[in-house]
Design a protein around this motif. Structure first.
Motif, PDB file in Angstrom:
ATOM      1  N   PRO A  50       0.803  -1.236   0.000  1.00 26.09           N
ATOM      2  CA  PRO A  50       0.000   0.000   0.000  1.00 26.09           C
ATOM      3  C   PRO A  50       0.829   1.276   0.000  1.00 26.09           C
ATOM      4  O   PRO A  50       0.352   2.330  -0.420  1.00 26.09           O
ATOM      5  CB  PRO A  50      -0.817  -0.124   1.298  1.00 26.09           C
ATOM      6  N   LEU A  51       2.072   1.187   0.463  1.00 26.53           N
ATOM      7  CA  LEU A  51       2.913   2.377   0.534  1.00 26.53           C
ATOM      8  C   LEU A  51       3.332   2.870  -0.841  1.00 26.53           C
ATOM      9  O   LEU A  51       3.625   4.054  -1.017  1.00 26.53           O
ATOM     10  CB  LEU A  51       4.168   2.083   1.381  1.00 26.53           C
ATOM     11  N   ILE A  52       3.388   1.967  -1.832  1.00 24.24           N
ATOM     12  CA  ILE A  52       3.817   2.373  -3.169  1.00 24.24           C
ATOM     13  C   ILE A  52       2.652   2.442  -4.150  1.00 24.24           C
ATOM     14  O   ILE A  52       2.824   2.811  -5.296  1.00 24.24           O
ATOM     15  CB  ILE A  52       4.889   1.411  -3.733  1.00 24.24           C
ATOM     16  N   SER A  53       1.456   2.063  -3.705  1.00 24.97           N
ATOM     17  CA  SER A  53       0.286   2.096  -4.578  1.00 24.97           C
ATOM     18  C   SER A  53      -0.245   3.515  -4.698  1.00 24.97           C
ATOM     19  O   SER A  53      -0.130   4.310  -3.760  1.00 24.97           O
ATOM     20  CB  SER A  53      -0.825   1.187  -4.033  1.00 24.97           C
ATOM     21  N   PRO A  54      -0.812   3.871  -5.850  1.00 25.69           N
ATOM     22  CA  PRO A  54      -1.393   5.211  -6.002  1.00 25.69           C
ATOM     23  C   PRO A  54      -2.591   5.393  -5.090  1.00 25.69           C
ATOM     24  O   PRO A  54      -3.286   4.436  -4.762  1.00 25.69           O
ATOM     25  CB  PRO A  54      -1.815   5.251  -7.474  1.00 25.69           C
ATOM     26  N   LYS A  55      -2.840   6.621  -4.700  1.00 27.08           N
ATOM     27  CA  LYS A  55      -3.975   6.923  -3.843  1.00 27.08           C
ATOM     28  C   LYS A  55      -5.260   6.775  -4.650  1.00 27.08           C
ATOM     29  O   LYS A  55      -5.398   7.355  -5.722  1.00 27.08           O
ATOM     30  CB  LYS A  55      -3.860   8.351  -3.305  1.00 27.08           C
ATOM     31  N   PRO A  56      -6.229   5.994  -4.148  1.00 27.41           N
ATOM     32  CA  PRO A  56      -7.489   5.818  -4.890  1.00 27.41           C
ATOM     33  C   PRO A  56      -8.187   7.154  -5.126  1.00 27.41           C
ATOM     34  O   PRO A  56      -8.145   8.056  -4.285  1.00 27.41           O
ATOM     35  CB  PRO A  56      -8.314   4.915  -3.961  1.00 27.41           C
ATOM     36  N   LEU A  57      -8.820   7.272  -6.282  1.00 30.62           N
ATOM     37  CA  LEU A  57      -9.551   8.489  -6.624  1.00 30.62           C
ATOM     38  C   LEU A  57     -10.930   8.449  -5.984  1.00 30.62           C
ATOM     39  O   LEU A  57     -11.657   7.476  -6.129  1.00 30.62           O
ATOM     40  CB  LEU A  57      -9.687   8.602  -8.142  1.00 30.62           C
ATOM     41  N   ALA A  58     -11.279   9.513  -5.280  1.00 30.72           N
ATOM     42  CA  ALA A  58     -12.611   9.628  -4.692  1.00 30.72           C
ATOM     43  C   ALA A  58     -13.553  10.203  -5.739  1.00 30.72           C
ATOM     44  O   ALA A  58     -13.412  11.355  -6.156  1.00 30.72           O
ATOM     45  CB  ALA A  58     -12.563  10.520  -3.454  1.00 30.72           C
ATOM     46  N   LEU A  59     -14.501   9.404  -6.197  1.00 34.09           N
ATOM     47  CA  LEU A  59     -15.399   9.843  -7.261  1.00 34.09           C
ATOM     48  C   LEU A  59     -16.435  10.885  -6.831  1.00 34.09           C
ATOM     49  O   LEU A  59     -16.822  11.722  -7.654  1.00 34.09           O
ATOM     50  CB  LEU A  59     -16.114   8.642  -7.880  1.00 34.09           C
ATOM     51  N   PRO A  60     -16.918  10.885  -5.593  1.00 34.72           N
ATOM     52  CA  PRO A  60     -17.878  11.926  -5.212  1.00 34.72           C
ATOM     53  C   PRO A  60     -17.302  13.333  -5.425  1.00 34.72           C
ATOM     54  O   PRO A  60     -16.284  13.694  -4.848  1.00 34.72           O
ATOM     55  CB  PRO A  60     -18.118  11.646  -3.722  1.00 34.72           C
ATOM     56  N   GLY A  61     -17.952  14.108  -6.302  1.00 35.53           N
ATOM     57  CA  GLY A  61     -17.496  15.463  -6.596  1.00 35.53           C
ATOM     58  C   GLY A  61     -16.408  15.553  -7.644  1.00 35.53           C
ATOM     59  O   GLY A  61     -16.019  16.653  -8.043  1.00 35.53           O
ATOM     60  N   ALA A  62     -15.897  14.411  -8.129  1.00 34.83           N
ATOM     61  CA  ALA A  62     -14.834  14.412  -9.142  1.00 34.83           C
ATOM     62  C   ALA A  62     -15.414  14.754 -10.509  1.00 34.83           C
ATOM     63  O   ALA A  62     -16.588  14.507 -10.791  1.00 34.83           O
ATOM     64  CB  ALA A  62     -14.137  13.059  -9.185  1.00 34.83           C
ATOM     65  N   HIS A  63     -14.563  15.315 -11.373  1.00 37.80           N
ATOM     66  CA  HIS A  63     -14.973  15.661 -12.738  1.00 37.80           C
ATOM     67  C   HIS A  63     -14.456  14.584 -13.682  1.00 37.80           C
ATOM     68  O   HIS A  63     -13.244  14.417 -13.862  1.00 37.80           O
ATOM     69  CB  HIS A  63     -14.407  17.032 -13.132  1.00 37.80           C
ATOM     70  N   VAL A  64     -15.368  13.844 -14.306  1.00 30.10           N
ATOM     71  CA  VAL A  64     -15.013  12.757 -15.211  1.00 30.10           C
ATOM     72  C   VAL A  64     -15.425  13.124 -16.630  1.00 30.10           C
ATOM     73  O   VAL A  64     -16.598  13.423 -16.886  1.00 30.10           O
ATOM     74  CB  VAL A  64     -15.709  11.440 -14.794  1.00 30.10           C
ATOM     75  N   VAL A  65     -14.464  13.113 -17.537  1.00 25.65           N
ATOM     76  CA  VAL A  65     -14.728  13.395 -18.948  1.00 25.65           C
ATOM     77  C   VAL A  65     -14.719  12.070 -19.712  1.00 25.65           C
ATOM     78  O   VAL A  65     -13.756  11.308 -19.627  1.00 25.65           O
ATOM     79  CB  VAL A  65     -13.674  14.348 -19.547  1.00 25.65           C
ATOM     80  N   VAL A  66     -15.791  11.804 -20.451  1.00 26.31           N
ATOM     81  CA  VAL A  66     -15.909  10.557 -21.206  1.00 26.31           C
ATOM     82  C   VAL A  66     -16.088  10.875 -22.683  1.00 26.31           C
ATOM     83  O   VAL A  66     -17.116  11.422 -23.088  1.00 26.31           O
ATOM     84  CB  VAL A  66     -17.095   9.707 -20.716  1.00 26.31           C
ATOM     85  N   THR A  67     -15.086  10.548 -23.503  1.00 24.68           N
ATOM     86  CA  THR A  67     -15.261  10.684 -24.948  1.00 24.68           C
ATOM     87  C   THR A  67     -15.945   9.427 -25.473  1.00 24.68           C
ATOM     88  O   THR A  67     -15.735   8.335 -24.948  1.00 24.68           O
ATOM     89  CB  THR A  67     -13.904  10.870 -25.662  1.00 24.68           C
ATOM     90  N   GLY A  68     -16.775   9.593 -26.480  1.00 20.23           N
ATOM     91  CA  GLY A  68     -17.566   8.454 -26.937  1.00 20.23           C
ATOM     92  C   GLY A  68     -18.589   8.062 -25.886  1.00 20.23           C
ATOM     93  O   GLY A  68     -18.946   6.890 -25.752  1.00 20.23           O
ATOM     94  N   GLY A  69     -19.065   9.050 -25.138  1.00 23.18           N
ATOM     95  CA  GLY A  69     -19.942   8.771 -24.008  1.00 23.18           C
ATOM     96  C   GLY A  69     -21.419   8.716 -24.321  1.00 23.18           C
ATOM     97  O   GLY A  69     -22.234   8.613 -23.412  1.00 23.18           O
ATOM     98  N   SER A  70     -21.776   8.770 -25.598  1.00 22.53           N
ATOM     99  CA  SER A  70     -23.201   8.773 -25.944  1.00 22.53           C
ATOM    100  C   SER A  70     -23.784   7.376 -26.095  1.00 22.53           C
ATOM    101  O   SER A  70     -25.003   7.218 -26.202  1.00 22.53           O
ATOM    102  CB  SER A  70     -23.421   9.564 -27.246  1.00 22.53           C
ATOM    103  N   SER A  71     -22.927   6.341 -26.109  1.00 21.97           N
ATOM    104  CA  SER A  71     -23.433   4.976 -26.266  1.00 21.97           C
ATOM    105  C   SER A  71     -22.397   3.971 -25.798  1.00 21.97           C
ATOM    106  O   SER A  71     -21.256   4.335 -25.491  1.00 21.97           O
ATOM    107  CB  SER A  71     -23.796   4.693 -27.733  1.00 21.97           C
ATOM    108  N   GLY A  72     -22.808   2.706 -25.744  1.00 21.06           N
ATOM    109  CA  GLY A  72     -21.885   1.614 -25.462  1.00 21.06           C
ATOM    110  C   GLY A  72     -21.199   1.683 -24.107  1.00 21.06           C
ATOM    111  O   GLY A  72     -21.763   2.136 -23.104  1.00 21.06           O
ATOM    112  N   ILE A  73     -19.936   1.236 -24.083  1.00 21.50           N
ATOM    113  CA  ILE A  73     -19.177   1.188 -22.835  1.00 21.50           C
ATOM    114  C   ILE A  73     -18.977   2.582 -22.259  1.00 21.50           C
ATOM    115  O   ILE A  73     -19.038   2.782 -21.042  1.00 21.50           O
ATOM    116  CB  ILE A  73     -17.814   0.498 -23.067  1.00 21.50           C
TER     117      ILE A  73
END
Length: 268
Positions: free
Chosen positions: A21-44
């Motif tokens: 855990p000391l060398i692992s990246p800090k998990p991203l907290a999704l509440p309030g985070a800004h997520v940009v999704v390209t190709g976000g109108s359908s599928g995955i």
């Protein structure tokens, strides 16, 4: 002596587990985070946006078709967990003018803040034989930026339906050796791996085996992950040889069938 060696090995593994855990990246907290999704109108892409929205994120959807974007926006907004969440739609072709893409991302950041996660799902697979494809179809830690590369299996999306229209027989038969996944299942796994900072994101046992076999010089998220890859490499390679033998057999049968058809056509 054997007991001493076994005790040393157990102690070493436990030490790696504690240090990991000391060398692992800090998990991203999704509440309030800004997520940009390209190709976000359908599928995955759309399913990833929904999964992030369910966990409290603000979403920017980027795609070409404005009607599909608005439809996806309405679908995503049904999964809000608070009245502060926002879904922003931007209609732009990310494969064209870079300056235009840069400008719309700046606009999104002005409205929803800095981008915490960028999900690139734009584009589709073009199936066909290598010699038949046009050249134009082949199209990049210091700043605390982590990359997650996802290897989704065949997924029940509009993109797969389009891909299957031109998929060669050999490829189609090989694809049929595994089941088709639901986009919601794939999206959930990708989001989970992304917020944990994992470099690889795979679905199912076959996906895990392939990511381990092809890890090469890829970074690891933890010492435990690296140790797992080292220990399982030989076993997975043995299993992969059986897979390759089966795939080669499929290709040979298709080639023989093709040659018979050509001979029949010539004699007809």
């Amino acid at each position: 002596m054997l007991l001493l060696a076994a005790a040393f090995l157990v102690a070493f593994v436990l030490l790696l587990y504690m240090v990991s855990p000391l060398i692992s990246p800090k998990p991203l907290a999704l509440p309030g985070a800004h997520v940009v999704v390209t190709g976000g109108s359908s599928g995955i892409g759309k399913c990833i946006a929904i999964e992030c929205y369910k966990q409290g994120a603000f979403i920017t959807l980027v795609a070409r078709n404005e009607d599909k974007l608005l439809q996806a926006k309405k679908e995503i907004e049904k999964h809000s967990i608070n009245d502060k969440q926002v879904v922003l739609c931007i209609s732009v072709d990310v494969c064209q003018d870079y300056n235009q893409v840069e400008n719309v991302i700046k606009q999104a950041q002005e409205k929803l803040g800095p981008v915490d996660m960028l999900v690139n799902c734009a584009g589709m697979s073009l199936s066909g034989k290598f010699e038949d494809l046009e050249v134009s179809t082949f199209e990049v830690k210091p700043y605390n930026v982590y990359v997650t590369v996802a290897y989704p299996p065949d997924t029940d999306t509009p993109g797969l339906a389009e891909e299957n229209k031109t998929k060669p027989l050999e490829t189609r038969l090989i694809s049929e050796t595994s089941s088709v996944c639901k986009p919601e299942q794939v999206a959930k796994q990708i989001v989970k791996d992304a917020i944990q900072g994992n470099f690889n994101s795979s679905i199912g046992s076959d996906g895990y085996m392939l990511s381990a076999l092809t890890c090469g010089m890829a970074p690891v998220t933890s010492i435990t992950e690296g140790l797992q890859q080292v220990v399982t490499m030989g076993l997975f390679r043995t299993i992969a040889l059986f897979y390759l033998g089966s795939f080669d057999s499929i290709v040979r049968r298709c080639m023989m069938q093709k040659e018979k058809s050509e001979i029949t056509d010539k004699t007809a």
